[in-house]
Enzyme design. Structure first.
Site, PDB file in Angstrom:
ATOM      1  N   ARG A  26     -39.514  25.521  -8.072  1.00 42.66           N
ATOM      2  CA  ARG A  26     -38.087  25.461  -7.712  1.00 42.66           C
ATOM      3  C   ARG A  26     -37.726  26.324  -6.514  1.00 42.66           C
ATOM      4  O   ARG A  26     -36.941  25.911  -5.659  1.00 42.66           O
ATOM      5  CB  ARG A  26     -37.238  25.925  -8.910  1.00 42.66           C
ATOM      6  CG  ARG A  26     -37.172  24.894  -9.976  1.00 42.66           C
ATOM      7  CD  ARG A  26     -36.420  25.375 -11.183  1.00 42.66           C
ATOM      8  NE  ARG A  26     -36.695  24.395 -12.230  1.00 42.66           N
ATOM      9  CZ  ARG A  26     -36.276  24.479 -13.471  1.00 42.66           C
ATOM     10  NH1 ARG A  26     -35.544  25.498 -13.842  1.00 42.66           N
ATOM     11  NH2 ARG A  26     -36.565  23.553 -14.343  1.00 42.66           N
ATOM     12  N   HIS A  41     -29.096  29.127 -11.098  1.00 44.76           N
ATOM     13  CA  HIS A  41     -29.292  28.365 -12.340  1.00 44.76           C
ATOM     14  C   HIS A  41     -29.652  29.242 -13.529  1.00 44.76           C
ATOM     15  O   HIS A  41     -29.230  28.990 -14.643  1.00 44.76           O
ATOM     16  CB  HIS A  41     -30.391  27.334 -12.087  1.00 44.76           C
ATOM     17  CG  HIS A  41     -30.757  26.498 -13.267  1.00 44.76           C
ATOM     18  ND1 HIS A  41     -29.831  25.736 -13.953  1.00 44.76           N
ATOM     19  CD2 HIS A  41     -31.944  26.293 -13.899  1.00 44.76           C
ATOM     20  CE1 HIS A  41     -30.441  25.092 -14.943  1.00 44.76           C
ATOM     21  NE2 HIS A  41     -31.703  25.429 -14.944  1.00 44.76           N
ATOM     22  N   ARG A  97     -38.748  31.984 -13.974  1.00 45.50           N
ATOM     23  CA  ARG A  97     -38.867  31.387 -15.317  1.00 45.50           C
ATOM     24  C   ARG A  97     -39.502  30.001 -15.238  1.00 45.50           C
ATOM     25  O   ARG A  97     -39.155  29.180 -14.394  1.00 45.50           O
ATOM     26  CB  ARG A  97     -37.478  31.267 -15.958  1.00 45.50           C
ATOM     27  CG  ARG A  97     -37.482  30.582 -17.301  1.00 45.50           C
ATOM     28  CD  ARG A  97     -36.082  30.480 -17.864  1.00 45.50           C
ATOM     29  NE  ARG A  97     -35.204  29.676 -17.048  1.00 45.50           N
ATOM     30  CZ  ARG A  97     -35.120  28.344 -17.113  1.00 45.50           C
ATOM     31  NH1 ARG A  97     -35.880  27.674 -17.953  1.00 45.50           N
ATOM     32  NH2 ARG A  97     -34.267  27.694 -16.349  1.00 45.50           N
ATOM     33  N   HIS A 134     -31.912  26.524  -8.614  1.00 43.69           N
ATOM     34  CA  HIS A 134     -32.405  25.173  -8.904  1.00 43.69           C
ATOM     35  C   HIS A 134     -32.100  24.316  -7.682  1.00 43.69           C
ATOM     36  O   HIS A 134     -30.976  24.356  -7.160  1.00 43.69           O
ATOM     37  CB  HIS A 134     -31.686  24.638 -10.147  1.00 43.69           C
ATOM     38  CG  HIS A 134     -32.343  23.443 -10.756  1.00 43.69           C
ATOM     39  ND1 HIS A 134     -32.388  22.227 -10.119  1.00 43.69           N
ATOM     40  CD2 HIS A 134     -32.978  23.276 -11.944  1.00 43.69           C
ATOM     41  CE1 HIS A 134     -33.031  21.362 -10.898  1.00 43.69           C
ATOM     42  NE2 HIS A 134     -33.400  21.979 -12.003  1.00 43.69           N
ATOM     43  N   GLU A 189     -43.240  19.037 -17.330  1.00 40.25           N
ATOM     44  CA  GLU A 189     -42.303  19.507 -16.300  1.00 40.25           C
ATOM     45  C   GLU A 189     -43.023  20.446 -15.349  1.00 40.25           C
ATOM     46  O   GLU A 189     -44.134  20.916 -15.655  1.00 40.25           O
ATOM     47  CB  GLU A 189     -41.099  20.210 -16.955  1.00 40.25           C
ATOM     48  CG  GLU A 189     -40.138  19.218 -17.598  1.00 40.25           C
ATOM     49  CD  GLU A 189     -38.905  19.867 -18.224  1.00 40.25           C
ATOM     50  OE1 GLU A 189     -38.769  21.101 -18.177  1.00 40.25           O
ATOM     51  OE2 GLU A 189     -38.083  19.113 -18.767  1.00 40.25           O
TER      52      GLU A 189
HETATM   53  C1  SIN Z   1     -34.061  20.965 -15.460  1.00 35.34           C
HETATM   54  O1  SIN Z   1     -34.067  20.060 -16.291  1.00 35.34           O
HETATM   55  O2  SIN Z   1     -34.316  20.778 -14.277  1.00 35.34           O
HETATM   56  C2  SIN Z   1     -33.717  22.358 -15.902  1.00 35.34           C
HETATM   57  C3  SIN Z   1     -34.578  22.805 -17.007  1.00 35.34           C
HETATM   58  C4  SIN Z   1     -34.675  24.282 -17.072  1.00 35.34           C
HETATM   59  O3  SIN Z   1     -33.975  24.980 -16.343  1.00 35.34           O
HETATM   60  O4  SIN Z   1     -35.505  24.785 -17.838  1.00 35.34           O
END
Ligand code: SIN
Length: 565
Positions: free
Chosen positions: A285, A346, A381, A238, A115
């Site tokens: 983000r 978020h 984060r 987000h 990710e």
């Molecule tokens: C996401 O899946 O985009 C959110 C994951 C997260 O906030 O850690």
């Protein structure tokens, strides 16, 4: 779930856990059979854990190391992460995942996923994008199997505080005043330690993925009790909260863009064509959110579009069932149509100041999960580090409580050096946050936060909201009755908003998730965490320098508020 009063005399409790997400239930399960513990919660499974679509990060893949995970965590934290906390949380990640499996959580097989912000693939998922739901159900099942007492439909009103020791002004928490919604009764639950696990303050913003339970009750109660809060100005937006008019907004996981989904503006053009270098769809983000906000302003719209049509239907069904369900429920088939999305509050990095064991600055009070601020996330984060923090710090808090025989010792407090001077009411715009009843006041506050304390902020907007909050607070200060229900939530939200705005106004730079259009650069002066508490003069702030080996811990020097309840 069992009824608390049927199991225990509340006066007998060693540990009262307030909240039932991954962090709170991990604490309770870690103490089961060893200390007398009970859980109170507004709604079992009604918090952010249940909704978490991202996974849990752990260096379990071939060639990965906890040290590399810690480095990625600190890079995302933009200079404000606590190195010691990052190292211990990442080092205990694999063990935390094994513990969750032991409680019954089933993770997807196959290689971990990669990710945004992670140097390697290290994110574990369960049922595709239903990781939080899987963990939540497993933990609730384990709590039930062990017969742990749980009181649901119950919200925190205040922490019970009494003087501690001989040092003047020091106090300890001895339980909590809660409102039992079923009995419609205020109850005092005494405990040697109260563990706040009440989630963040995402509901302060009109567009949020945080459930309605996240109204900052835990933070506000901790503040009133005399605890110190930190890093409140850092709120992660987000890019792809789905703009279907729901509260909370369902999330379109970042993993969708990792799997090939693309962002378009509301006219259907690819967003990245309008962005600068390094601002592609998978940039951090905060960068993507700001690009979207800019384009939305240019076009005069309040949404962009997520084009998930490049993803094969089988992959959508297999890996993104939660996303698919949310879209179909709103009447949009993401296999053929673009999904409206916009930057959405978020995750709140700020919280009650703790160490890596969840110890706060007050004896008898701990804070774990999103309500706490251990220093792991700093100014931003890293994806999939939030479930991880709840699982690791929750377990460490339980271990610390066993070591302390149920009465949590405090962590050192920070010297508070400056009384906050709040802006006077604005002359040009009437931003009234009062009148019309709790629902209207909640909505007005959330709109004001979204507009002026959002993806980007500036001094004038922050002053406007700060002045309106100060005016609203002074008109409700005369009320000494314990507030409950919707009125209590609005007052808690205002109190946390007021502290958040004060710190956002004071931080004259842009860093991580805090972007000031009037101070666009990052400044070495501000490589410091801000800490806030109530003081005799209102609110006072101090600073916690961030050293590469961890944060420094100076002692308290400004008197805390006299009237903590
Ligand atoms: C996401 O899946 O985009 C959110 C994951 C997260 O906030 O850690």
């Amino acid at each position: 779930m069992s009824e608390l009063a049927g199991q225990h005399n509340p006066d007998d409790l060693d540990v009262l856990v307030v909240g039932s997400g991954i962090a709170g239930l991990t604490v309770a399960l870690g103490l089961a059979g060893r200390l007398r513990v009970a859980v109170v919660s507004k709604e079992m499974g009604g918090g952010s854990t249940e909704l978490a679509q991202g996974g849990i990060a752990a260096a379990v893949g071939a060639g990965d190391t906890a040290a590399a995970h810690a480095v990625d965590t600190l890079v995302a934290a933009a200079g404000l992460g606590d190195t010691g906390v990052a190292e211990l949380v990442t080092a205990q990640a694999a063990e935390a995942v094994a513990r969750l499996v032991g409680f019954g959580a089933r993770f997807d097989t196959g290689a971990p996923a990669r990710e945004g912000g992670h140097g390697v693939a290290r994110v574990l998922h369960a049922r595709g994008d239903a990781t939080g739901a899987e963990i939540s159900h497993a933990l609730m099942g384990a709590v039930k199997d062990r017969g742990l007492p749980v009181l649901t439909g119950t919200s925190l009103i205040e922490l019970l505080v009494e003087p501690a020791g001989r040092t003047e002004g020091t106090r300890r928490v001895v339980g909590a005043l809660v409102y039992d919604g079923a009995l419609k009764k205020v109850r005092a639950l005494r405990a040697r330690t109260t563990v706040l696990a009440t989630g963040g303050y995402g509901q302060l913003w009109a567009g949020t993925t945080s459930p309605v339970t996240c109204s900052g009750d835990g933070l506000a109660a901790a503040l009133r009790a005399g605890a110190q809060l930190a890093d409140l100005e850092f709120v992660q937006f987000h890019p792809t909260g789905m703009a279907f008019g729901l509260d909370p907004r369902p999330l379109a996981s970042e993993a969708l863009r990792g799997a090939g989904a693309r962002l378009r503006d509301s006219a259907g053009r690819y967003l990245h064509e309008h962005n600068g270098p390094g601002e592609g769809d998978l940039a951090p983000r905060d960068v993507v959110s700001r690009s979207m906000a800019r384009r939305m302003a240019e076009l005069g719209t309040d949404y962009c579009l997520l084009d998930a049509t490049p993803i094969e239907p089988e992959e959508l069904q297999g890996h993104f069932p939660t996303f698919l369900r949310s879209c179909l429920a709103a009447g949009t088939d993401p296999g053929t149509a673009h999904v409206p999305v916009s930057p959405t509050a978020h995750y709140t990095m700020g919280g009650v100041l703790t160490d890596g064991d969840g110890r706060t600055t007050l004896e008898g009070l701990m804070a774990v999960g999103e309500v706490g601020c251990s220093g792991l996330h700093g100014a931003n984060r890293l994806a999939s580090n939030s479930l991880l923090e709840g699982a690791v710090v929750g377990a460490r808090a339980a271990a610390a409580l066993l070591e302390d025989d149920g009465r949590a010792a405090p962590r050192p407090a920070v010297a508070l050096v400056e009384v906050v001077s709040e802006p006077a009411p604005g002359e040009l715009i009437d931003l009234s946050l009062q009148g019309g009843g709790p629902a209207a006041e909640r909505a007005a506050l959330r709109e004001a936060m979204q507009t002026y304390v959002g993806v980007s902020r500036n001094g004038a907007g922050l002053e406007l909201v700060g002045a309106a909050l100060a005016a609203a607070a002074s008109s409700s200060e005369a009320d000494h009755e314990p507030l409950v229900g919707a009125r209590a939530e609005v007052e808690n939200m205002r109190q946390v908003a007021r502290a958040t705005v004060a710190l956002a106004l004071r931080r004259c730079e842009s860093r991580g998730a805090h972007w000031r259009t009037d101070h666009p650069g990052t400044s070495e002066r501000w490589r410091t965490r801000q800490v806030l508490a109530l003081s005799a003069g209102g609110m006072a702030v101090g600073e916690l320098a961030v050293a590469d080996g961890g944060a420094t811990e100076p002692a308290l020097s400004v008197a805390p508020a006299a009237g903590a309840q």
